[in-house]
Design a protein around this motif. Structure first.
Motif, mmCIF file in Angstrom:
data_model
loop_
_atom_site.group_PDB
_atom_site.id
_atom_site.type_symbol
_atom_site.label_atom_id
_atom_site.label_comp_id
_atom_site.label_asym_id
_atom_site.label_seq_id
_atom_site.Cartn_x
_atom_site.Cartn_y
_atom_site.Cartn_z
ATOM 1 N N HIS A 189 -6.451 2.603 -8.764
ATOM 2 C CA HIS A 189 -5.416 2.576 -7.729
ATOM 3 C C HIS A 189 -5.969 1.841 -6.505
ATOM 4 O O HIS A 189 -7.123 2.040 -6.118
ATOM 5 C CB HIS A 189 -4.994 3.996 -7.347
ATOM 6 C CG HIS A 189 -4.137 4.649 -8.403
ATOM 7 N ND1 HIS A 189 -4.354 5.921 -8.852
ATOM 8 C CD2 HIS A 189 -3.075 4.179 -9.100
ATOM 9 C CE1 HIS A 189 -3.453 6.228 -9.775
ATOM 10 N NE2 HIS A 189 -2.676 5.185 -9.946
ATOM 11 N N PHE A 191 -5.618 0.535 -2.400
ATOM 12 C CA PHE A 191 -5.114 0.892 -1.073
ATOM 13 C C PHE A 191 -5.768 -0.017 -0.046
ATOM 14 O O PHE A 191 -6.757 -0.711 -0.343
ATOM 15 C CB PHE A 191 -5.427 2.354 -0.727
ATOM 16 C CG PHE A 191 -4.984 3.340 -1.766
ATOM 17 C CD1 PHE A 191 -3.686 3.824 -1.786
ATOM 18 C CD2 PHE A 191 -5.871 3.766 -2.747
ATOM 19 C CE1 PHE A 191 -3.287 4.720 -2.757
ATOM 20 C CE2 PHE A 191 -5.480 4.667 -3.714
ATOM 21 C CZ PHE A 191 -4.176 5.147 -3.718
ATOM 22 N N TYR A 237 -7.717 8.351 5.393
ATOM 23 C CA TYR A 237 -7.436 9.452 4.464
ATOM 24 C C TYR A 237 -8.671 10.328 4.248
ATOM 25 O O TYR A 237 -8.564 11.555 4.151
ATOM 26 C CB TYR A 237 -6.959 8.872 3.132
ATOM 27 C CG TYR A 237 -6.626 9.922 2.099
ATOM 28 C CD1 TYR A 237 -5.483 10.709 2.211
ATOM 29 C CD2 TYR A 237 -7.470 10.126 1.019
ATOM 30 C CE1 TYR A 237 -5.192 11.674 1.267
ATOM 31 C CE2 TYR A 237 -7.179 11.092 0.067
ATOM 32 C CZ TYR A 237 -6.035 11.858 0.191
ATOM 33 O OH TYR A 237 -5.743 12.816 -0.734
ATOM 34 N N CYS A 254 0.849 -1.190 0.000
ATOM 35 C CA CYS A 254 0.000 0.000 0.000
ATOM 36 C C CYS A 254 0.886 1.241 0.000
ATOM 37 O O CYS A 254 1.848 1.328 0.778
ATOM 38 C CB CYS A 254 -0.932 -0.007 1.206
ATOM 39 S SG CYS A 254 -1.955 1.473 1.360
ATOM 40 N N SER A 255 0.550 2.217 -0.852
ATOM 41 C CA SER A 255 1.363 3.430 -0.945
ATOM 42 C C SER A 255 1.092 4.407 0.185
ATOM 43 O O SER A 255 1.781 5.423 0.305
ATOM 44 C CB SER A 255 1.085 4.127 -2.281
ATOM 45 O OG SER A 255 -0.283 4.457 -2.389
ATOM 46 N N CYS A 295 -8.557 10.127 -4.802
ATOM 47 C CA CYS A 295 -7.434 9.193 -4.836
ATOM 48 C C CYS A 295 -6.185 9.876 -4.298
ATOM 49 O O CYS A 295 -5.833 10.982 -4.744
ATOM 50 C CB CYS A 295 -7.201 8.706 -6.269
ATOM 51 S SG CYS A 295 -5.782 7.607 -6.420
ATOM 52 N N PRO A 296 -5.457 9.287 -3.344
ATOM 53 C CA PRO A 296 -4.241 9.909 -2.826
ATOM 54 C C PRO A 296 -3.141 10.032 -3.882
ATOM 55 O O PRO A 296 -2.224 10.838 -3.704
ATOM 56 C CB PRO A 296 -3.821 8.963 -1.697
ATOM 57 C CG PRO A 296 -5.054 8.224 -1.323
ATOM 58 C CD PRO A 296 -5.829 8.077 -2.587
ATOM 59 N N CYS A 297 -3.225 9.266 -4.972
ATOM 60 C CA CYS A 297 -2.174 9.303 -6.000
ATOM 61 C C CYS A 297 -2.508 10.286 -7.118
ATOM 62 O O CYS A 297 -1.729 11.201 -7.401
ATOM 63 C CB CYS A 297 -1.953 7.898 -6.570
ATOM 64 S SG CYS A 297 -1.284 6.724 -5.380
ATOM 65 N N CYS A 298 -3.666 10.129 -7.766
ATOM 66 C CA CYS A 298 -3.998 10.940 -8.938
ATOM 67 C C CYS A 298 -5.081 11.972 -8.667
ATOM 68 O O CYS A 298 -5.466 12.718 -9.577
ATOM 69 C CB CYS A 298 -4.427 10.043 -10.092
ATOM 70 S SG CYS A 298 -5.947 9.112 -9.765
ATOM 71 N N ARG A 299 -5.647 12.020 -7.466
ATOM 72 C CA ARG A 299 -6.660 13.001 -7.047
ATOM 73 C C ARG A 299 -7.998 12.825 -7.768
ATOM 74 O O ARG A 299 -8.862 13.688 -7.666
ATOM 75 C CB ARG A 299 -6.161 14.440 -7.279
ATOM 76 C CG ARG A 299 -4.819 14.732 -6.628
ATOM 77 C CD ARG A 299 -4.869 14.533 -5.143
ATOM 78 N NE ARG A 299 -3.566 14.798 -4.525
ATOM 79 C CZ ARG A 299 -3.297 14.571 -3.241
ATOM 80 N NH1 ARG A 299 -4.248 14.057 -2.469
ATOM 81 N NH2 ARG A 299 -2.099 14.832 -2.749
#
Length: 490
Positions: free
Chosen positions: A49, A51, A59, A32-33, A74-78
């Motif tokens: 994505h 998680f 989050y 998990c990132s 999304c925490p990566c690509c919003r």
């Protein structure tokens, strides 16, 4: 000897390569990132994505804008993911996201492989305590330690572990689990006190449960525990079937409701389309009638214009003839023109008021919308009440159509009318009037093209009147302080 060493080196190299590949797979695909650990209950967002579900919940709670917009960024690509049921608590939003079944299967496979490799490469526990790394050969379930060949021999000759059962490391998970007493570390929990409802070892029974009446072995409780668990399981299965049946019934109701809704939508659209087609058909019919009337009137006007032009040409010729006679020096030319006028050869018609006539003709072309029939037709189509509002100046002028003589032969004097109401009784237009002078109520109507009337005497003079029902009116008689209900039947 050398062949064994070569094989051992090859196995070590393969294991190192496999370990490196497993590390890359774990770091790149199974981690998990957010928490930087292996996925726990992985869930995939709309942007693909993945998680941990608990990480997504944590989050969301740090993003007030996400809670306000009812979406999961999304925490990566919003990219935002809509919550299927946003009315539920925020802690349950992540639970509505679809789980990643493939990643969950990979994680379980990875952990099982690691466990097998860890089991096969387990070192001797006793040798590790002495600082040596000797591969384990057997597993002692009593002591919960791995033993090499040398330690196994020592373990079997030691009095305390002489009767311990040893098994292979690969099958240690299948060994019967034995619980040790938390107070007396060397004793196993083998008894159960039914009076206290606690498990105990042999020493605990002697010390704490001497006064208890029922202390039995856990081994003897196995049939009863199995029977109780089987009964519980059957009860759970029955409840599961009931819940499953309720779910099926609700799903059927949901499908039925969906079908009914879809059918209702189709019926509404069909009714609306039918009404639109009828309105368009009526529009075409009215336009055709209007075009026919307009064309007829235009043709008539054009014929009148041609006739007027012919008469104008004739008048011009006569004017030229008269002008020529007036300017001629010959008396006979003047005499001939005068004689032609006196003899009637030239008839002088009165000039018609064409403008007024045309105005009357134009006024005769009227389109009177029958709003009552339109509203009645739309009501039959179940559209409810439709208001018709006319804006601007009305095109229709009041025109006297007919008059009704309200005098009756028996009346000695002309009546004094206070109020008038029109009823539709049995499809007959009936006019109801109050005659104050003669203290009566009269109804006038036409049947078989003959005027008819009826009369209802009252005690005093009627004053006001209003329609109560289709065939009934209410009449106020002030002098008698009464309100009379009258049924009109022509």
């Amino acid at each position: 000897m050398y062949e064994c060493q070569y094989v051992l080196k090859s196995v070590i190299i393969v294991r190192m390569a496999t370990a490196g590949l497993e590390k890359k797979v774990k770091d790149n695909f199974l981690t998990c990132s957010i928490c930087l650990e292996m996925y726990t209950d992985p869930c995939t967002l709309k942007c693909d994505h993945t998680f941990c579900r608990k990480c997504v919940t944590s989050y969301i709670q740090t993003r007030p804008d996400a809670v306000q917009s009812k979406t999961i960024p999304c925490p990566c690509c919003r990219q935002d993911t809509k919550v299927p049921h946003p009315r539920r608590p925020v802690e349950e939003w992540a639970g509505q996201i679809k789980p990643s079944i493939i990643l969950q299967g990979l994680i379980e496979t990875y952990r099982s492989e690691v466990a097998v490799q860890g089991t096969s490469s387990t070192c001797c526990t006793i040798c590790q305590q002495l600082g040596e790394t000797t591969p384990g050969a057997l597993w002692c379930a009593e002591c919960e330690v791995a033993l090499c060949d040398k330690c196994v021999k020592i373990h079997r000759v030691t009095p305390n572990s002489l009767n311990h059962d040893l098994c292979d490391l690969s099958s240690r998970s299948k060994v019967k689990r034995r619980i040790k007493c938390t107070e007396h570390k060397s004793n196993r929990v083998e008894f159960h006190c039914q009076d206290c409802g606690k498990a105990a070892c042999q020493t605990c029974c002697i010390i704490y449960h001497r006064a208890c009446k029922t202390v039995v072995t856990i081994e003897s409780m196995k049939p009863g525990m199995k029977a109780a668990l089987m009964e519980k399981r059957l009860g759970m299965e029955k409840r599961l079937k009931v819940r499953s049946k309720k779910v099926d019934i609700r799903n059927e109701k949901l499908e039925s409701s969906s079908r009914i809704t879809e059918s209702a939508v189709q019926n509404i659209r069909l009714i609306c389309q039918t009404a639109i087609n009828k309105i368009k058909q009526k529009e075409t019919q009215l336009l055709d009638e209007l075009n026919t009337i307009s064309q007829t009137y235009a043709d008539q006007l054009q014929a009148d214009v041609k006739l007027e032009e012919i008469e104008m040409q004739m008048y011009r010729q006569h004017c030229v003839f008269i002008d020529h006679a007036l300017v001629s020096d010959c008396e006979m030319d003047l005499y001939d023109a005068y004689q032609a006028w006196e003899s009637g050869a030239v008839e002088m018609e009165d000039v018609r008021d064409t403008e007024a006539a045309d105005t009357r003709r134009i006024a005769e072309i009227r389109f009177i919308p029958n709003t009552f029939r339109v509203l009645k037709t739309l009501d039959k189509l179940q559209f409810g009440k439709i208001g018709v509002t006319y804006q601007g100046t009305c095109l229709l002028s009041p025109v006297l159509v007919d008059t009704i003589d309200v005098r009756v032969e028996s009346d000695k004097m002309s009546p004094v009318l206070r109020c008038i109401t029109v009823l539709a009784v049995d499809d007959i237009q009936t006019c109801v009037v109050t005659d104050c002078y003669n203290n009566c109520l009269k109804s006038l109507y036409i049947r078989d093209n003959h005027p008819c009337h009826s009369k209802l005497p009252l005690d005093n003079s009627p004053f006001g009147m209003t329609q109560l029902k289709q065939k009934q009116v209410m009449v106020a008689v002030p002098e008698s302080r009464q309100i009379v209900t009258v049924e009109v039947t022509p």
